[in-house]
Design a protein around this motif. Structure first.
Motif, mmCIF file in Angstrom:
data_model
loop_
_atom_site.group_PDB
_atom_site.id
_atom_site.type_symbol
_atom_site.label_atom_id
_atom_site.label_comp_id
_atom_site.label_asym_id
_atom_site.label_seq_id
_atom_site.Cartn_x
_atom_site.Cartn_y
_atom_site.Cartn_z
ATOM 1 N N GLN A 172 -100.444 105.175 -31.111
ATOM 2 C CA GLN A 172 -99.237 105.359 -30.315
ATOM 3 C C GLN A 172 -98.810 106.823 -30.223
ATOM 4 O OE1 GLN A 172 -96.085 102.217 -30.987
ATOM 5 N NE2 GLN A 172 -97.298 101.979 -32.831
ATOM 6 N N PHE A 173 -99.217 107.633 -31.187
ATOM 7 C CA PHE A 173 -98.773 109.020 -31.210
ATOM 8 C C PHE A 173 -99.536 109.854 -30.180
ATOM 9 C CE2 PHE A 173 -97.926 107.241 -35.371
ATOM 10 C CZ PHE A 173 -96.616 107.652 -35.595
ATOM 11 N N PRO A 174 -98.881 110.796 -29.529
ATOM 12 C CA PRO A 174 -99.556 111.637 -28.521
ATOM 13 C C PRO A 174 -100.543 112.602 -29.165
ATOM 14 C CG PRO A 174 -97.321 112.416 -28.901
ATOM 15 C CD PRO A 174 -97.446 111.118 -29.652
ATOM 16 N N LYS A 175 -101.579 112.960 -28.405
ATOM 17 C CA LYS A 175 -102.570 113.909 -28.905
ATOM 18 C C LYS A 175 -101.968 115.274 -29.170
ATOM 19 C CE LYS A 175 -106.559 111.727 -26.665
ATOM 20 N NZ LYS A 175 -107.693 111.921 -25.727
ATOM 21 N N ALA A 176 -100.874 115.592 -28.476
ATOM 22 C CA ALA A 176 -100.233 116.889 -28.669
ATOM 23 C C ALA A 176 -99.747 117.074 -30.104
ATOM 24 C CB ALA A 176 -99.058 117.017 -27.701
ATOM 25 N N LEU A 177 -99.469 115.966 -30.800
ATOM 26 C CA LEU A 177 -99.015 116.061 -32.186
ATOM 27 C C LEU A 177 -100.108 116.642 -33.071
ATOM 28 C CD1 LEU A 177 -96.689 115.414 -34.135
ATOM 29 C CD2 LEU A 177 -97.704 113.152 -34.455
ATOM 30 N N ASP A 178 -101.353 116.173 -32.887
ATOM 31 C CA ASP A 178 -102.478 116.714 -33.646
ATOM 32 C C ASP A 178 -102.752 118.171 -33.274
ATOM 33 O OD1 ASP A 178 -102.983 114.348 -35.053
ATOM 34 O OD2 ASP A 178 -104.110 113.531 -33.383
ATOM 35 N N GLU A 179 -102.653 118.473 -31.978
ATOM 36 C CA GLU A 179 -102.918 119.835 -31.532
ATOM 37 C C GLU A 179 -101.881 120.806 -32.089
ATOM 38 O OE1 GLU A 179 -102.908 119.441 -27.337
ATOM 39 O OE2 GLU A 179 -104.829 118.341 -27.252
ATOM 40 N N ALA A 180 -100.617 120.395 -32.122
ATOM 41 C CA ALA A 180 -99.569 121.247 -32.675
ATOM 42 C C ALA A 180 -99.781 121.481 -34.171
ATOM 43 C CB ALA A 180 -98.203 120.623 -32.428
ATOM 44 N N ALA A 181 -100.172 120.434 -34.886
ATOM 45 C CA ALA A 181 -100.434 120.579 -36.319
ATOM 46 C C ALA A 181 -101.623 121.501 -36.571
ATOM 47 C CB ALA A 181 -100.689 119.199 -36.932
ATOM 48 N N LYS A 182 -102.657 121.399 -35.720
ATOM 49 C CA LYS A 182 -103.827 122.260 -35.869
ATOM 50 C C LYS A 182 -103.482 123.715 -35.611
ATOM 51 C CE LYS A 182 -108.655 122.619 -34.418
ATOM 52 N NZ LYS A 182 -109.713 122.053 -33.529
ATOM 53 N N ILE A 183 -102.648 123.980 -34.600
ATOM 54 C CA ILE A 183 -102.218 125.347 -34.296
ATOM 55 C C ILE A 183 -101.440 125.943 -35.474
ATOM 56 C CG2 ILE A 183 -100.712 126.724 -32.808
ATOM 57 C CD1 ILE A 183 -101.474 124.861 -30.511
ATOM 58 N N ASP A 184 -100.659 125.106 -36.147
ATOM 59 C CA ASP A 184 -99.878 125.569 -37.300
ATOM 60 C C ASP A 184 -100.729 125.734 -38.552
ATOM 61 O OD1 ASP A 184 -97.575 125.667 -35.825
ATOM 62 O OD2 ASP A 184 -96.920 123.642 -36.384
ATOM 63 N N GLY A 185 -102.034 125.441 -38.448
ATOM 64 C CA GLY A 185 -102.929 125.627 -39.582
ATOM 65 C C GLY A 185 -103.001 124.457 -40.531
ATOM 66 N N SER A 186 -102.551 123.313 -40.098
ATOM 67 C CA SER A 186 -102.567 122.133 -40.961
ATOM 68 C C SER A 186 -103.932 121.448 -40.902
ATOM 69 C CB SER A 186 -101.475 121.150 -40.522
ATOM 70 O OG SER A 186 -101.507 119.984 -41.307
ATOM 71 N N SER A 187 -104.445 121.063 -42.059
ATOM 72 C CA SER A 187 -105.710 120.337 -42.112
ATOM 73 C C SER A 187 -105.497 118.886 -41.723
ATOM 74 C CB SER A 187 -106.309 120.410 -43.518
ATOM 75 O OG SER A 187 -105.451 119.760 -44.448
ATOM 76 N N ARG A 188 -106.609 118.179 -41.530
ATOM 77 C CA ARG A 188 -106.522 116.753 -41.180
ATOM 78 C C ARG A 188 -105.780 115.971 -42.262
ATOM 79 N NH1 ARG A 188 -107.384 114.535 -36.118
ATOM 80 N NH2 ARG A 188 -109.174 115.505 -35.096
#
Length: 285
Positions: A172-188
């Motif tokens: 249900q969560f948008p892909k932009a959530l993962d992309e934003a976390a990746k930009i902030d340097g967050s790992s999986r």
């Protein structure tokens, strides 16, 4: 509009009464003497409410150990199950890798296979587990995980329905959530722990409730791999009230009431999250 609501409420009340009636009769009958239970004329209410049946039932066998066994097995199974199923659901929903859909398809096949079909193969794997229970490196010579907590816990940890619910919820969560976390340097892993888990409490509560009920009420698997009294779960312990010639209903009914109580209380406290988790997990597939 008001009339339709009254009709709907009446139907729901009647259905609830039909569903709850066996539990209510069990609780009321648990206070009856054996003579009342076996009386030719059935009466709903006992002649007098006495807790003697409960006290006498708990004095037969080591019920403190039986409850401790079931509780520890349920808590460990649910904890490990939530961890493994949520990670699997997250991977199937949020990660792109080769063979993802094929693996998910095979995981769902577990929903179509009855437990009885795989009972013997799983038993053999547990018995022939290498380097445990006297087995050598080839799994020969001992009993493996038979008559052990590990043998009771390991086969129950994961279930395909739990993986399915987690996957549906994570999608249900948008892909932009993962992309934003990746930009902030967050790992999986950090994204999963810090972002998704706090947002997924309903599905965690839903899977925890379903897994707790399944583990607490498990009968066939403990019956197959255990034969020691100190390894009995509460479901197996009910057999001490049954002999070849008679069944002690005045003890079975109060024992069953006590066994059902933890599950009923758990459902009472988690029912809001359970409904929410089931509904939201089916929104998007």
């Amino acid at each position: 509009m008001l009339g339709s609501k009254v009709i709907l409420f009446t139907l729901i009340a009647l259905l609830s009464a039909v569903i709850a009636s066996p539990f209510i009769l069990m609780i009321l009958s648990s206070f009856k003497t054996m003579a009342e239970i076996q009386a030719p004329v059935f009466k709903i209410l006992p002649q007098s409410f006495s807790f003697n049946n409960y006290l006498e039932a708990m004095q037969q066998g080591n019920w403190a150990r039986y409850f401790a066994n079931s509780l520890s097995i349920t808590v460990i199974t649910v904890s490990l199950g939530l961890m493994t199923m949520s990670l699997a659901g997250y991977a199937f929903a949020r990660m792109n890798f080769k063979g993802r859909d094929v693996l998910f398809f095979f995981s769902l096949l577990g929903l179509m296979i009855p437990e009885q079909v795989i009972l013997v193969p799983v038993f053999l794997k547990i018995k022939e587990f290498p380097l445990f229970g006297g087995n050598d490196i080839w799994g020969v010579g001992g009993i493996g995980f038979l008559n052990s907590y590990l043998g009771l816990i390991i086969p129950q940890i994961a279930h395909p329905f739990g993986v399915f619910l987690f996957r549906q919820f994570f999608m249900q969560f948008p892909k932009a959530l993962d992309e934003a976390a990746k930009i902030d340097g967050s790992s999986r892993l950090r994204t999963f722990l810090m972002i998704y888990i706090p947002a997924c409490l309903p599905v965690f509560a839903t899977v925890a409730l379903l897994k707790s009920i399944s583990s607490w009420n498990q009968y066939t698997w403990p019956l197959v791999i255990t034969n020691a009294d100190n390894m009995r779960t509460v479901q197996l312990a009910l057999s001490i009230f049954k002999t070849e010639y008679a069944v002690q209903w005045n003890y079975i009914l109060p024992a069953t009431t006590l066994i059902a109580l933890p599950v009923l209380l758990l459902f009472f406290f988690l029912q809001k999250y359970y409904v929410q988790g089931i509904v939201t997990s089916g929104v998007k597939g």
